[in-house]
Write an enzyme that holds these catalytic residues in place. Sequence first.
Site, short mmCIF file in Angstrom:
data_model
loop_
_atom_site.label_atom_id
_atom_site.label_comp_id
_atom_site.label_asym_id
_atom_site.label_seq_id
_atom_site.Cartn_x
_atom_site.Cartn_y
_atom_site.Cartn_z
N HIS A 122 0.82 -1.27 0.00
CA HIS A 122 0.01 0.02 -0.07
C HIS A 122 1.06 1.16 0.02
O HIS A 122 0.15 2.51 -0.09
CB HIS A 122 -1.04 -0.21 1.30
CG HIS A 122 -2.12 -1.09 1.09
ND1 HIS A 122 -2.92 -1.28 0.10
CD2 HIS A 122 -2.43 -1.74 2.23
CE1 HIS A 122 -3.70 -2.28 0.39
NE2 HIS A 122 -3.39 -2.70 1.67
N ASP A 159 -3.37 -10.62 -2.22
CA ASP A 159 -3.98 -10.11 -1.16
C ASP A 159 -5.44 -9.53 -1.44
O ASP A 159 -5.82 -8.72 -2.45
CB ASP A 159 -3.15 -8.73 -0.73
CG ASP A 159 -3.30 -8.19 0.68
OD1 ASP A 159 -2.80 -8.67 1.52
OD2 ASP A 159 -4.61 -7.48 0.88
N HIS A 161 -6.97 -6.98 -0.28
CA HIS A 161 -6.78 -5.50 -0.59
C HIS A 161 -6.07 -5.00 -1.73
O HIS A 161 -4.75 -5.49 -1.95
CB HIS A 161 -6.12 -4.69 0.83
CG HIS A 161 -7.07 -5.08 2.01
ND1 HIS A 161 -6.67 -5.98 2.92
CD2 HIS A 161 -8.25 -4.41 2.45
CE1 HIS A 161 -7.57 -6.00 3.83
NE2 HIS A 161 -8.58 -5.18 3.71
N ASP A 243 -5.11 -12.53 3.54
CA ASP A 243 -6.58 -12.15 4.16
C ASP A 243 -7.91 -12.09 3.18
O ASP A 243 -8.91 -11.66 3.64
CB ASP A 243 -6.34 -10.58 4.36
CG ASP A 243 -5.56 -9.80 3.52
OD1 ASP A 243 -5.34 -10.35 2.25
OD2 ASP A 243 -5.27 -8.49 3.92
#
Length: 308
Positions: A122, A159, A161, A243
């Site tokens: 990120h 991931d 996200h 996740d």
Amino acid sequence: MATAFYSHPDCLDHREPPGHPEQAARLKAVELGLSGLPVERRACPMGDEADVLRCHPARYIEAVRRAVPVEGWSDWDGDTYLSPGSLRAALRGVGGACAAVDAVMAGEIANAFVAARPPGHHAESERAMGFCLFGTVAIAARRLLDHHGLKKVAIVDFDVHHGNGTQQLLWDEARVLFASSQQIPLFPGSGFPEEVGAHGQIVNVALQSGTGGAEMRAAYEARIFPALERSDAEFLLISAGFDAHEDDPLATLRWREADFRWLTERLCDWARRSCGGRVVSCLEGGYDLRALAASVAAHVEVLEEYGR
């Protein structure tokens, strides 16, 4: 050749307030998952600032350095905290990823898994966010291109996200295929299919809440694996977030350990056929500790099987 596992105790010294999901116990869960696996353990060296500068300007590195508190922790970007050990921990992550790609390129090891924290995908060029400080996988990709002289590198990010930082850092980089699947809508609010990069080298696959393994496999077969086949990439980097597991508290996809195993097998099979099996995987998310341990075990078991 062996599969190497890179980590370092300094990565336990990155601290956040009690209850924060990106906790030091995540690395202990990874260790539990890897117990008994025949991997070669290596310590992440301290990252070289010259490698960080491949993706982040010097003023950002200095801003991180100045923001590190003497004690306790400081809230730097809403959910991204700094503690006295955070900069060293983040540099260990960079050092581990760079050392892993160097070792694979040198033929010392077949492939590698790098477990460091904070994660990286990120982090944008001058912004820490989503628990991340430096764009570790993007930095490793740049090292492969600029230090090792590769012509094309592929990154696959599974991931839950979206890896907005990796995408932003490599938006103008024609030599890197960035292929990512993510739950949408979800933090950070990016990763839509129309985000294709300056050279059409970015592939984003949006997954709806509740998406399970069968739908994930179909999406990868339809979009991401064909992009890999067209890429002519000479090395595969993986942003391995766990996740998307159905037990994870931060999202609502419904993957299981078998899905991470299947995906890793397919990625390693492509790498074996297309780039000599050269793979380095770096830990990103995964916040249910039991699910993280089991999913990492499934992922690294496959790396080890393909590395023999």
